[in-house]
Design a protein around this motif. Structure first.
Motif, PDB file in Angstrom:
ATOM      1  N   GLU A 108      45.283  41.361  40.725  1.00 15.09           N
ATOM      2  CA  GLU A 108      46.160  40.203  40.827  1.00 15.09           C
ATOM      3  C   GLU A 108      45.382  38.908  40.695  1.00 15.09           C
ATOM      4  N   ILE A 109      44.107  38.960  41.070  1.00 12.48           N
ATOM      5  CA  ILE A 109      43.215  37.818  40.893  1.00 12.48           C
ATOM      6  C   ILE A 109      41.831  38.354  40.561  1.00 12.48           C
ATOM      7  N   VAL A 110      41.178  37.702  39.619  1.00  8.37           N
ATOM      8  CA  VAL A 110      39.829  38.099  39.203  1.00  8.37           C
ATOM      9  C   VAL A 110      38.915  36.890  39.359  1.00  8.37           C
ATOM     10  N   PHE A 111      37.806  37.083  40.037  1.00  6.31           N
ATOM     11  CA  PHE A 111      36.802  36.036  40.163  1.00  6.31           C
ATOM     12  C   PHE A 111      35.709  36.308  39.145  1.00  6.31           C
TER      13      PHE A 111
ATOM     14  N   VAL B  18      46.490  34.659  31.058  1.00 10.54           N
ATOM     15  CA  VAL B  18      47.749  34.889  30.345  1.00 10.54           C
ATOM     16  C   VAL B  18      47.830  36.321  29.816  1.00 10.54           C
ATOM     17  N   ALA B  19      46.794  36.779  29.155  1.00 13.30           N
ATOM     18  CA  ALA B  19      46.823  38.092  28.507  1.00 13.30           C
ATOM     19  C   ALA B  19      46.953  39.238  29.500  1.00 13.30           C
ATOM     20  N   ASN B  20      46.449  39.030  30.722  1.00 13.40           N
ATOM     21  CA  ASN B  20      46.408  40.124  31.681  1.00 13.40           C
ATOM     22  C   ASN B  20      47.292  39.904  32.906  1.00 13.40           C
ATOM     23  N   ALA B  21      48.031  38.792  32.928  1.00 14.85           N
ATOM     24  CA  ALA B  21      48.984  38.482  34.000  1.00 14.85           C
ATOM     25  C   ALA B  21      48.354  38.509  35.388  1.00 14.85           C
ATOM     26  N   TYR B  22      47.206  37.863  35.539  1.00 16.82           N
ATOM     27  CA  TYR B  22      46.594  37.683  36.853  1.00 16.82           C
ATOM     28  C   TYR B  22      45.987  36.295  36.944  1.00 16.82           C
TER      29      TYR B  22
ATOM     30  N   VAL C  26      42.854  33.744  37.692  1.00 15.99           N
ATOM     31  CA  VAL C  26      41.419  33.772  37.442  1.00 15.99           C
ATOM     32  C   VAL C  26      40.745  32.683  38.268  1.00 15.99           C
ATOM     33  N   GLY C  27      39.757  33.079  39.027  1.00 16.86           N
ATOM     34  CA  GLY C  27      38.881  32.138  39.719  1.00 16.86           C
ATOM     35  C   GLY C  27      37.563  32.129  38.960  1.00 16.86           C
ATOM     36  N   ALA C  28      37.338  31.092  38.175  1.00 25.03           N
ATOM     37  CA  ALA C  28      36.141  31.008  37.328  1.00 25.03           C
ATOM     38  C   ALA C  28      35.109  30.137  38.038  1.00 25.03           C
TER      39      ALA C  28
ATOM     40  N   MET D 192      36.789  26.497  37.836  1.00 27.48           N
ATOM     41  CA  MET D 192      38.234  26.283  37.751  1.00 27.48           C
ATOM     42  C   MET D 192      38.984  27.484  38.298  1.00 27.48           C
ATOM     43  N   ALA D 193      40.236  27.249  38.643  1.00 26.95           N
ATOM     44  CA  ALA D 193      41.162  28.324  38.987  1.00 26.95           C
ATOM     45  C   ALA D 193      42.310  28.229  37.990  1.00 26.95           C
ATOM     46  N   ARG D 194      42.686  29.345  37.411  1.00 25.55           N
ATOM     47  CA  ARG D 194      43.759  29.369  36.411  1.00 25.55           C
ATOM     48  C   ARG D 194      44.894  30.242  36.903  1.00 25.55           C
TER      49      ARG D 194
END
Length: 90
Positions: A18-21, A44-48, A50-52, A68-70
């Motif tokens: 659900e979230i990927v760092f 967008v592509a993976n519907a989760y 992103v914490g970059a 960033m957080a997307r």
């Protein structure tokens, strides 16, 4: 995620993330451009979400890119960027 390949991001999404760092040490130039492009694309592509996470600031001779957080819609949820240090009067 390793490198600039989407397979790792896709595998995380397919397994229910659900979230990927995504920590990195990206610097200015082509890497910074790809960093800003790929993070919202993964969201967008993976519907989760992103914490970059990237280092922020300046380490000569490099200018470090921002963190960033997307959101899933690729909108920017938050951004951390370098800011100049305050100088004290002598």
């Amino acid at each position: 995620m390793i490198g600039h390949f989407p397979e790792g991001a896709r595998a995380l999404g397919l397994n229910g993330a659900e979230i990927v760092f995504n920590p990195s040490a990206t610097v200015a130039g082509l890497s910074e451009y790809l960093w800003k492009l790929e993070q919202p694309a993964h969201a967008v592509a993976n519907a989760y979400f992103v914490g970059a996470i990237n280092r922020v600031g300046v380490e000569a001779p490099w200018k470090i890119a921002s963190s960033m957080a997307r959101a899933i819609s690729a909108t920017r949820a938050a951004r951390l960027s370098p800011r100049p240090r305050a100088t004290r009067p002598s």
